[in-house]
Design a protein around this motif. Structure first.
Motif, PDB file in Angstrom:
ATOM      1  N   ILE A 180       8.108  -9.013  -7.575  1.00 20.99           N
ATOM      2  CA  ILE A 180       6.771  -8.630  -7.110  1.00 20.99           C
ATOM      3  C   ILE A 180       6.351  -7.262  -7.658  1.00 20.99           C
ATOM      4  CG2 ILE A 180       6.905 -10.024  -5.019  1.00 20.99           C
ATOM      5  CD1 ILE A 180       7.400  -7.412  -3.445  1.00 20.99           C
ATOM      6  N   GLY A 181       7.083  -6.735  -8.609  1.00 24.56           N
ATOM      7  CA  GLY A 181       6.707  -5.455  -9.202  1.00 24.56           C
ATOM      8  C   GLY A 181       7.917  -4.590  -9.463  1.00 24.56           C
ATOM      9  N   ASN A 182       7.840  -3.786 -10.516  1.00 21.05           N
ATOM     10  CA  ASN A 182       8.962  -2.914 -10.869  1.00 21.05           C
ATOM     11  C   ASN A 182       8.411  -1.583 -11.370  1.00 21.05           C
ATOM     12  OD1 ASN A 182      11.784  -2.500 -11.100  1.00 21.05           O
ATOM     13  ND2 ASN A 182      11.590  -2.633 -13.325  1.00 21.05           N
ATOM     14  N   GLY A 183       8.636  -0.516 -10.590  1.00 21.67           N
ATOM     15  CA  GLY A 183       8.117   0.796 -10.967  1.00 21.67           C
ATOM     16  C   GLY A 183       6.639   0.953 -10.705  1.00 21.67           C
ATOM     17  N   VAL A 184       6.103   0.162  -9.759  1.00 18.94           N
ATOM     18  CA  VAL A 184       4.675   0.184  -9.454  1.00 18.94           C
ATOM     19  C   VAL A 184       4.432   1.045  -8.212  1.00 18.94           C
ATOM     20  CG1 VAL A 184       2.662  -1.230  -8.884  1.00 18.94           C
ATOM     21  CG2 VAL A 184       4.447  -2.151 -10.372  1.00 18.94           C
ATOM     22  N   GLU A 185       3.419   1.915  -8.287  1.00 12.81           N
ATOM     23  CA  GLU A 185       3.068   2.712  -7.128  1.00 12.81           C
ATOM     24  C   GLU A 185       2.215   1.891  -6.165  1.00 12.81           C
ATOM     25  OE1 GLU A 185       1.352   6.503  -7.931  1.00 12.81           O
ATOM     26  OE2 GLU A 185       2.918   7.093  -9.359  1.00 12.81           O
ATOM     27  N   VAL A 186       2.567   1.914  -4.877  1.00 16.79           N
ATOM     28  CA  VAL A 186       1.816   1.210  -3.850  1.00 16.79           C
ATOM     29  C   VAL A 186       1.564   2.158  -2.684  1.00 16.79           C
ATOM     30  CG1 VAL A 186       2.725  -1.051  -4.477  1.00 16.79           C
ATOM     31  CG2 VAL A 186       3.923   0.312  -2.749  1.00 16.79           C
ATOM     32  N   GLU A 187       0.496   1.878  -1.945  1.00 12.69           N
ATOM     33  CA  GLU A 187       0.180   2.657  -0.755  1.00 12.69           C
ATOM     34  C   GLU A 187       0.638   1.892   0.476  1.00 12.69           C
ATOM     35  OE1 GLU A 187      -0.998   5.768  -0.511  1.00 12.69           O
ATOM     36  OE2 GLU A 187      -0.822   5.815  -2.712  1.00 12.69           O
ATOM     37  N   VAL A 188       1.521   2.492   1.240  1.00 13.68           N
ATOM     38  CA  VAL A 188       2.036   1.877   2.460  1.00 13.68           C
ATOM     39  C   VAL A 188       1.284   2.478   3.650  1.00 13.68           C
ATOM     40  CG1 VAL A 188       4.060   1.404   3.864  1.00 13.68           C
ATOM     41  CG2 VAL A 188       4.292   1.610   1.377  1.00 13.68           C
ATOM     42  N   SER A 189       0.738   1.620   4.511  1.00 16.43           N
ATOM     43  CA  SER A 189      -0.041   2.091   5.652  1.00 16.43           C
ATOM     44  C   SER A 189       0.402   1.378   6.921  1.00 16.43           C
ATOM     45  CB  SER A 189      -1.535   1.858   5.412  1.00 16.43           C
ATOM     46  OG  SER A 189      -1.795   0.483   5.198  1.00 16.43           O
ATOM     47  N   ILE A 190      -0.085   1.856   8.054  1.00 16.74           N
ATOM     48  CA  ILE A 190       0.216   1.235   9.337  1.00 16.74           C
ATOM     49  C   ILE A 190      -0.541  -0.089   9.420  1.00 16.74           C
ATOM     50  CG2 ILE A 190       0.033   1.464  11.847  1.00 16.74           C
ATOM     51  CD1 ILE A 190       0.264   4.474  11.475  1.00 16.74           C
ATOM     52  N   GLY A 191       0.137  -1.135   9.910  1.00 11.21           N
ATOM     53  CA  GLY A 191      -0.463  -2.463   9.997  1.00 11.21           C
ATOM     54  C   GLY A 191      -1.226  -2.677  11.280  1.00 11.21           C
ATOM     55  N   ASP A 192      -1.222  -3.905  11.758  1.00 13.33           N
ATOM     56  CA  ASP A 192      -1.982  -4.256  12.952  1.00 13.33           C
ATOM     57  C   ASP A 192      -1.378  -3.693  14.229  1.00 13.33           C
ATOM     58  OD1 ASP A 192      -3.824  -5.661  11.462  1.00 13.33           O
ATOM     59  OD2 ASP A 192      -2.853  -7.601  11.758  1.00 13.33           O
ATOM     60  N   SER A 193      -0.122  -3.248  14.178  1.00 13.75           N
ATOM     61  CA  SER A 193       0.506  -2.621  15.335  1.00 13.75           C
ATOM     62  C   SER A 193       1.233  -1.368  14.865  1.00 13.75           C
ATOM     63  CB  SER A 193       1.487  -3.587  16.005  1.00 13.75           C
ATOM     64  OG  SER A 193       2.670  -3.710  15.239  1.00 13.75           O
ATOM     65  N   PRO A 194       1.566  -0.442  15.785  1.00 12.73           N
ATOM     66  CA  PRO A 194       2.230   0.805  15.390  1.00 12.73           C
ATOM     67  C   PRO A 194       3.598   0.605  14.747  1.00 12.73           C
ATOM     68  CG  PRO A 194       1.298   1.000  17.595  1.00 12.73           C
ATOM     69  CD  PRO A 194       1.217  -0.449  17.222  1.00 12.73           C
ATOM     70  N   THR A 195       4.190  -0.578  14.897  1.00 16.85           N
ATOM     71  CA  THR A 195       5.518  -0.819  14.332  1.00 16.85           C
ATOM     72  C   THR A 195       5.463  -1.648  13.054  1.00 16.85           C
ATOM     73  OG1 THR A 195       5.825  -2.808  15.687  1.00 16.85           O
ATOM     74  CG2 THR A 195       6.571  -0.697  16.616  1.00 16.85           C
ATOM     75  N   GLN A 196       4.291  -1.831  12.501  1.00 16.82           N
ATOM     76  CA  GLN A 196       4.154  -2.571  11.249  1.00 16.82           C
ATOM     77  C   GLN A 196       3.703  -1.646  10.126  1.00 16.82           C
ATOM     78  OE1 GLN A 196       1.539  -5.939  11.778  1.00 16.82           O
ATOM     79  NE2 GLN A 196       3.115  -7.171  12.752  1.00 16.82           N
ATOM     80  N   ARG A 197       4.214  -1.913   8.922  1.00  9.92           N
ATOM     81  CA  ARG A 197       3.785  -1.215   7.717  1.00  9.92           C
ATOM     82  C   ARG A 197       3.388  -2.263   6.692  1.00  9.92           C
ATOM     83  NH1 ARG A 197       3.955   1.849  11.180  1.00  9.92           N
ATOM     84  NH2 ARG A 197       4.909   3.927  11.288  1.00  9.92           N
ATOM     85  N   VAL A 198       2.338  -2.007   5.937  1.00 11.69           N
ATOM     86  CA  VAL A 198       1.817  -3.014   5.023  1.00 11.69           C
ATOM     87  C   VAL A 198       1.488  -2.397   3.671  1.00 11.69           C
ATOM     88  CG1 VAL A 198      -0.542  -2.693   5.903  1.00 11.69           C
ATOM     89  CG2 VAL A 198       0.083  -4.819   4.743  1.00 11.69           C
TER      90      VAL A 198
END
Length: 294
Positions: A180-198
């Protein structure tokens, strides 16, 4: 290495000719259809605490006066190990539909009473009746999953990360790409709940372009255990059996600590439904992806 894959796109075009009868629903005087707006929800209960969520319910007709509907628990078979117990939840069995509205909600409270880390307890609910006439109740069951969670700092696993993943097992064309990607920069953010990251990533990037996303990859953080929270259903497939779907691998657990979010690796199963079994031997249990903080 095997690299056989077909991309299937179905487009449906409808042409209307001549006079046609159009079905019209009477939202004022017709039969009132009552239903849950979703089939499931997660009740994430913080350890030694309780939490309330709203489960949306819709009706198909208006009324100038408020109405009420009844909600009941569907009993699971005796001995069901993941059945939620009465002391672990509460709700009002009568739900009010305000006047002149088509929507209401059931407030369900999850209580951490005997819920253990890693548990996913089921509570099944059904609409059982109403206090007004001319109604039709959809028989669908809503399943509430009670899960114990631990508090996660808002800045944990959030920000810019470098995504890396092994080589793909299946691809569309060209040389073997990454999963799904190699050496790619992605932005990780909070998901639909405080314990999810997307974050978002493509499937077999650079090979199946145009058919491979990007898709949301949702990570669940549950009391020291990190998993892929939701299946990732791609639009790529090898056969009519199913689309290629990525799910969490329960046999390869990822542990985390909130003291360190510099790197995390999530182990997954690729093509769990066997779209590519005939050509390539799916499902693949050797896949994973790693996020490394910049």
């Amino acid at each position: 290495m095997k690299k056989y894959i077909y991309i299937i796109i179905i487009a449906i075009f409808t042409t209307n000719c001549g006079e046609q009868d159009v079905a019209r629903y009477d939202a004022e005087n017709g039969t009132t259809l009552i239903k849950f707006e979703s089939v499931s929800s997660n009740v994430e209960v913080v350890i030694d605490s309780e939490v309330s969520i709203e489960i949306p319910i819709s009706v198909s007709t208006y009324s100038e006066t408020e109405r009420s509907i009844n909600i009941g628990v569907v009993a699971l078979p005796d001995g069901t190990e993941d059945a939620a117990q009465p002391e672990q939840y509460s709700f009002n069995e009568t739900v009010i539909i305000p006047a002149n509205t088509l929507h209401t909600s059931l407030v369900l409270t999850g209580i951490d009473e005997g819920i253990e880390s890693g548990d996913r307890l089921r509570l099944q609910l059904r609409i059982t009746g109403a206090n007004f006439d001319n109604v039709s109740i959809v028989e669908d069951i809503h399943t509430a999953n009670l899960i114990q969670i631990c508090p996660i700092p808002e800045d944990y696993l959030v920000g810019t990360y470098v995504l890396t993943s092994p080589g793909a097992n299946i691809w569309c064309s060209g040389g073997r790409p990454s999963f799904i990607g190699n050496g790619v920069e992605v932005e990780v953010s909070i998901g639909d709940s405080p314990t999810q990251r997307v974050f978002q990533a493509k499937y077999s990037p650079g090979s199946c372009e145009g058919f491979n996303g990007p898709y949301d990859f949702v990570i669940s953080l549950a009391c020291g255990r990190a998993t892929l929270a939701l299946p990732v259903n791609t639009t790529v497939r090898c056969s009519p059996v199913a689309n290629i779907t990525i799910v969490d691998d329960p046999d390869r657990v990822t542990n985390y600590t909130t003291n360190d979010d510099s790197q995390i690796t999530i182990n997954v199963i690729d093509d769990i439904n066997g779209s590519c079994t005939a050509c390539c031997g799916a499902p693949f249990t050797n896949q994973s992806f790693t996020l490394t903080k910049l």
